[in-house]
Design a protein around this motif. Structure first.
Motif, PDB file in Angstrom:
ATOM      1  N   VAL A 126       0.775  -1.016  -0.616  1.00  0.00           N
ATOM      2  CA  VAL A 126       0.720  -0.335  -0.072  1.00  0.00           C
ATOM      3  C   VAL A 126       0.954   1.184   0.280  1.00  0.00           C
ATOM      4  CG1 VAL A 126      -1.628   1.329   1.239  1.00  0.00           C
ATOM      5  CG2 VAL A 126      -2.512  -0.825   1.238  1.00  0.00           C
ATOM      6  N   SER A 183       1.630   1.668  -3.834  1.00  0.00           N
ATOM      7  CA  SER A 183       0.891   1.480  -4.644  1.00  0.00           C
ATOM      8  C   SER A 183      -0.034   2.570  -4.120  1.00  0.00           C
ATOM      9  CB  SER A 183       0.477   0.064  -4.922  1.00  0.00           C
ATOM     10  OG  SER A 183      -0.527   0.140  -3.345  1.00  0.00           O
ATOM     11  N   THR A 184      -0.236   2.849  -2.886  1.00  0.00           N
ATOM     12  CA  THR A 184      -1.505   4.145  -2.677  1.00  0.00           C
ATOM     13  C   THR A 184      -1.113   5.096  -2.367  1.00  0.00           C
ATOM     14  OG1 THR A 184      -3.557   2.603  -2.246  1.00  0.00           O
ATOM     15  CG2 THR A 184      -3.356   4.541  -1.649  1.00  0.00           C
ATOM     16  N   TYR A 185       0.229   5.635  -1.276  1.00  0.00           N
ATOM     17  CA  TYR A 185       0.918   6.339  -0.953  1.00  0.00           C
ATOM     18  C   TYR A 185       1.341   7.419  -2.321  1.00  0.00           C
ATOM     19  CZ  TYR A 185      -0.836   6.187   3.361  1.00  0.00           C
ATOM     20  OH  TYR A 185      -2.059   5.757   4.669  1.00  0.00           O
TER      21      TYR A 185
END
Length: 244
Positions: free
Chosen positions: A183, A186-188
């Motif tokens: 995460v 892939s997100t932050y």
């Protein structure tokens, strides 16, 4: 009403289990920790322990008053592992840091057992030895009792809180653990600076920092605060002597 725990002398005279094992408190604790490692907290029961030890589950109550008593013994065993080989050097900061790192590492090495025991107060020998050691280091550093106690409280709770947090992560299934780590990348790492400027600037560092334990950094911050308190007390004493 729970049955009384049989004295150590009487336990030593007990017959062998069906497989020829000689039961002892430590064998039961070691087996319980193995079951926790393999099956998690839901897999620890008197019935399963009896099967693993090849004895009647009721035999366990000659050694422990119940499963909660065994849980406390497991927690105390982890503390004992942390203390093994440690001795104070007289350098308060190194000694306290060494104790903290050892206690944290002992719990994290057994994540399922740590999740079960970090919130418990055992009152057993190893816990008492650890508490005496921490307070001794703080008193040896020059803190009066009234100041040493809250620092001890913060030190112990911080160490066990991080141990519980890190152990809970390690106790997750591998797939879930990998997904949580991903995460951060892939997100932050893909948040735009227009909406999240601070996260966007920190994202590369977050991706590497957040997958590791923050305990060493938090411990150093606490030790910095203790050092500052000791320095201020020393300065105050020096000023008083100068004015006198």
């Amino acid at each position: 009403m729970p049955k009384p725990v049989v004295s150590e002398e009487k336990r030593r005279r007990r017959r062998l289990t069906r497989s020829g094992k000689v039961l002892s408190e430590q064998l039961i604790i070691d087996t319980a920790m193995r079951l926790l490692r393999e099956h998690g907290s839901t897999g620890l029961s008197a019935r399963r322990l009896g099967l693993a030890l090849d004895c009647d589950p009721s035999t366990l109550y000659r050694y422990f008053r119940g499963m909660d008593d065994l849980t406390l013994a497991i927690g105390d065993t982890l503390i004992g592992q942390a203390l093994h080989g440690w001795s104070p050097t007289g350098a308060w900061r190194a000694d306290l840091r060494g104790l903290g790192v050892r206690i944290h590492a002992a719990y994290v090495a057994h994540p399922q057992a740590a999740v079960l025991t970090t919130s418990r107060v055992t009152g057993r020998a190893n816990e008492l030895a650890a508490d005496e050691a921490v307070l001794g280091v703080l008193r040896g550093a020059g803190l009066p009792v009234a100041d040493a106690v809250p620092v001890y409280h913060a030190f112990i709770d911080q160490t066990l809180a991080f141990a519980a947090l890190d152990a809970a992560s390690l106790a997750l299934p591998n797939a879930a653990l990998r997904a949580e780590d991903e995460v951060w990348r892939s997100t932050y790492a893909h948040l735009p600076a227009s909406s999240h400027p601070h996260i966007a600037a920190a994202a590369p560092l977050l991706a590497t920092e957040m997958v590791n334990s923050a305990y060493p950094s938090a411990l150093d911050l606490l030790l910095d605060a203790v050092a500052a308190r000791l320095e201020a007390a020393a300065q105050q004493g020096s000023d008083g002597r100068t004015r006198g």
